[in-house]
Design a protein around this motif. Structure first.
Motif, mmCIF file in Angstrom:
data_model
loop_
_atom_site.group_PDB
_atom_site.id
_atom_site.type_symbol
_atom_site.label_atom_id
_atom_site.label_comp_id
_atom_site.label_asym_id
_atom_site.label_seq_id
_atom_site.Cartn_x
_atom_site.Cartn_y
_atom_site.Cartn_z
ATOM 1 N N PRO A 268 -7.020 -60.173 -52.648
ATOM 2 C CA PRO A 268 -7.475 -60.722 -51.366
ATOM 3 C C PRO A 268 -6.312 -61.045 -50.440
ATOM 4 O O PRO A 268 -5.279 -61.571 -50.862
ATOM 5 N N SER A 269 -6.497 -60.721 -49.175
ATOM 6 C CA SER A 269 -5.526 -61.044 -48.137
ATOM 7 C C SER A 269 -6.300 -61.464 -46.892
ATOM 8 O O SER A 269 -7.507 -61.232 -46.784
ATOM 9 N N VAL A 270 -5.595 -62.075 -45.975
ATOM 10 C CA VAL A 270 -6.242 -62.476 -44.726
ATOM 11 C C VAL A 270 -5.267 -62.280 -43.568
ATOM 12 O O VAL A 270 -4.089 -62.622 -43.672
ATOM 13 N N GLU A 271 -5.775 -61.701 -42.504
ATOM 14 C CA GLU A 271 -4.999 -61.608 -41.267
ATOM 15 C C GLU A 271 -5.504 -62.702 -40.337
ATOM 16 O O GLU A 271 -6.670 -62.712 -39.942
ATOM 17 N N LEU A 272 -4.617 -63.617 -40.002
ATOM 18 C CA LEU A 272 -4.960 -64.734 -39.133
ATOM 19 C C LEU A 272 -4.283 -64.550 -37.783
ATOM 20 O O LEU A 272 -3.089 -64.264 -37.723
ATOM 21 N N SER A 273 -5.041 -64.714 -36.713
ATOM 22 C CA SER A 273 -4.485 -64.512 -35.378
ATOM 23 C C SER A 273 -4.949 -65.624 -34.453
ATOM 24 O O SER A 273 -6.135 -65.979 -34.438
ATOM 25 N N LEU A 274 -4.016 -66.187 -33.700
ATOM 26 C CA LEU A 274 -4.324 -67.192 -32.687
ATOM 27 C C LEU A 274 -3.845 -66.676 -31.338
ATOM 28 O O LEU A 274 -2.756 -66.103 -31.230
ATOM 29 N N SER A 275 -4.650 -66.889 -30.296
ATOM 30 C CA SER A 275 -4.223 -66.460 -28.959
ATOM 31 C C SER A 275 -4.722 -67.444 -27.912
ATOM 32 O O SER A 275 -5.718 -68.147 -28.110
ATOM 33 N N GLY A 276 -4.003 -67.487 -26.808
ATOM 34 C CA GLY A 276 -4.360 -68.379 -25.704
ATOM 35 C C GLY A 276 -3.348 -68.274 -24.588
ATOM 36 O O GLY A 276 -2.375 -67.525 -24.673
ATOM 37 N N TYR A 277 -3.578 -69.047 -23.536
ATOM 38 C CA TYR A 277 -2.731 -68.963 -22.338
ATOM 39 C C TYR A 277 -1.578 -69.960 -22.357
ATOM 40 O O TYR A 277 -0.611 -69.807 -21.614
ATOM 41 N N ASP A 278 -1.673 -70.983 -23.196
ATOM 42 C CA ASP A 278 -0.596 -71.967 -23.334
ATOM 43 C C ASP A 278 0.240 -71.578 -24.557
ATOM 44 O O ASP A 278 -0.125 -71.882 -25.692
ATOM 45 N N LYS A 279 1.363 -70.926 -24.315
ATOM 46 C CA LYS A 279 2.164 -70.390 -25.416
ATOM 47 C C LYS A 279 2.628 -71.479 -26.375
ATOM 48 O O LYS A 279 2.574 -71.313 -27.604
ATOM 49 N N VAL A 280 3.082 -72.598 -25.837
ATOM 50 C CA VAL A 280 3.594 -73.687 -26.675
ATOM 51 C C VAL A 280 2.493 -74.213 -27.595
ATOM 52 O O VAL A 280 2.709 -74.445 -28.792
ATOM 53 N N LYS A 281 1.309 -74.387 -27.046
ATOM 54 C CA LYS A 281 0.193 -74.927 -27.820
ATOM 55 C C LYS A 281 -0.249 -73.950 -28.910
ATOM 56 O O LYS A 281 -0.494 -74.354 -30.060
ATOM 57 N N VAL A 282 -0.348 -72.679 -28.549
ATOM 58 C CA VAL A 282 -0.769 -71.676 -29.538
ATOM 59 C C VAL A 282 0.248 -71.596 -30.671
ATOM 60 O O VAL A 282 -0.098 -71.571 -31.850
ATOM 61 N N GLU A 283 1.529 -71.578 -30.309
ATOM 62 C CA GLU A 283 2.577 -71.473 -31.337
ATOM 63 C C GLU A 283 2.600 -72.711 -32.227
ATOM 64 O O GLU A 283 2.876 -72.621 -33.426
ATOM 65 N N TYR A 284 2.320 -73.871 -31.655
ATOM 66 C CA TYR A 284 2.284 -75.115 -32.423
ATOM 67 C C TYR A 284 1.255 -75.010 -33.558
ATOM 68 O O TYR A 284 1.557 -75.320 -34.727
ATOM 69 N N TYR A 285 0.032 -74.585 -33.229
ATOM 70 C CA TYR A 285 -1.009 -74.488 -34.251
ATOM 71 C C TYR A 285 -0.750 -73.332 -35.209
ATOM 72 O O TYR A 285 -1.072 -73.417 -36.405
ATOM 73 N N PHE A 286 -0.143 -72.279 -34.722
ATOM 74 C CA PHE A 286 0.215 -71.168 -35.592
ATOM 75 C C PHE A 286 1.223 -71.617 -36.656
ATOM 76 O O PHE A 286 1.122 -71.248 -37.827
ATOM 77 N N ASN A 287 2.168 -72.437 -36.254
ATOM 78 C CA ASN A 287 3.182 -72.926 -37.193
ATOM 79 C C ASN A 287 2.580 -73.825 -38.271
ATOM 80 O O ASN A 287 3.096 -73.903 -39.388
ATOM 81 N N ILE A 288 1.477 -74.505 -37.942
ATOM 82 C CA ILE A 288 0.804 -75.328 -38.948
ATOM 83 C C ILE A 288 0.315 -74.451 -40.104
ATOM 84 O O ILE A 288 0.447 -74.814 -41.287
ATOM 85 N N PHE A 289 -0.217 -73.279 -39.772
ATOM 86 C CA PHE A 289 -0.670 -72.350 -40.818
ATOM 87 C C PHE A 289 0.516 -71.828 -41.627
ATOM 88 O O PHE A 289 0.438 -71.711 -42.860
ATOM 89 N N LYS A 290 1.600 -71.544 -40.957
ATOM 90 C CA LYS A 290 2.785 -71.065 -41.662
ATOM 91 C C LYS A 290 3.305 -72.113 -42.645
ATOM 92 O O LYS A 290 3.650 -71.787 -43.800
#
Length: 241
Positions: A208-230
């Protein structure tokens, strides 16, 4: 803006023709940073076309590209139905389009081809570079073009370039993790609604694998939540790219 592609054609659904509009619209919008909100392929059916138009009209942010059904044969239903749904009035003869048809076909314009110039009240003509048999638009939001890709695609390209060439930049961060999506499910529920989340489970080498993707217009905010997953993956010693 919510962009809709409405592709009208029984011949696509029964396999006599292959759809070429979806990929075209998706790619053309992407040139300007836009995405399709929805795409439908429907039969040449009066009630279905009417209900589809009503559904799209009821979205106050909708932009529609409608393909097919604006010719002069009995199965061309778009002009009359669009007049009923979008203007609540009947068809009106467009004098310029009428003249274009007469100049091209002469006496052969009657009795059928001339009917293509009967359009919903308030329509603006859309230039057809192939044979000058126009499409039409309403409110600069709802655009109606022929089903032929050779005609329709340059018409829609021109529309998008003229009316929708300016967009807000969108940012996307994506990872592929060697785990099931259930590992990250709890964190997914903490992502704010203004960030688009996509989770695509898959099997790679039977694991099993999963591709997770987050997108939005506020780059800082999107990257912040993406880093939580990392960080969550790192804390559990789960590999990802």
């Amino acid at each position: 803006m919510n962009f809709y592609a409405l592709i009208i054609g029984t011949e696509i659904l029964n396999g006599r023709r292959h759809d070429k509009h979806f990929e075209f619209v998706k790619s053309e919008l992407a040139k300007y940073g836009h995405e399709l909100f929805a795409s439908f392929i429907i039969k040449d059916d009066v009630e279905l076309i009417k209900n589809s138009f009503e559904f799209i009209k009821n979205d106050k942010n909708s932009i529609m590209f409608s393909f097919g059904g604006i010719g002069s044969t009995p199965d061309d239903l778009t002009r009359e139905i669009s007049a009923d749904v979008f203007t609540n009035e009947g068809l009106v003869r467009d004098k310029k389009f009428e003249q274009d048809i007469l100049e091209k076909f002469g006496d052969e314009a009657y009795p059928h081809r001339i009917r293509m110039s009967d359009l919903p009240k308030g329509s603006d003509l859309l230039f057809n570079p192939v044979n000058n048999m126009s499409g039409y638009s309403l409110e600069n939001r709802f655009f109606f073009v022929p089903g032929f890709p050779q005609m329709a695609h340059p018409m829609i390209s021109s529309v998008i370039q003229k009316h929708f060439s300016i967009s807000q930049k969108k940012f996307r961060f994506t990872l592929l993790a060697n785990t099931s999506e259930n590992t990250l499910n709890s964190l997914m529920h903490d992502v704010p609604k203004d960030i688009e989340l996509s989770s695509l489970p898959m099997f790679i080498d039977s694991k099993p694998s999963v591709e997770l993707s987050l997108s939005g217009y506020d780059k800082v905010k999107v990257e912040y939540y993406f880093n939580i997953f990392k960080e969550e993956l790192k804390s559990k010693d789960i590999s990802f790219t």
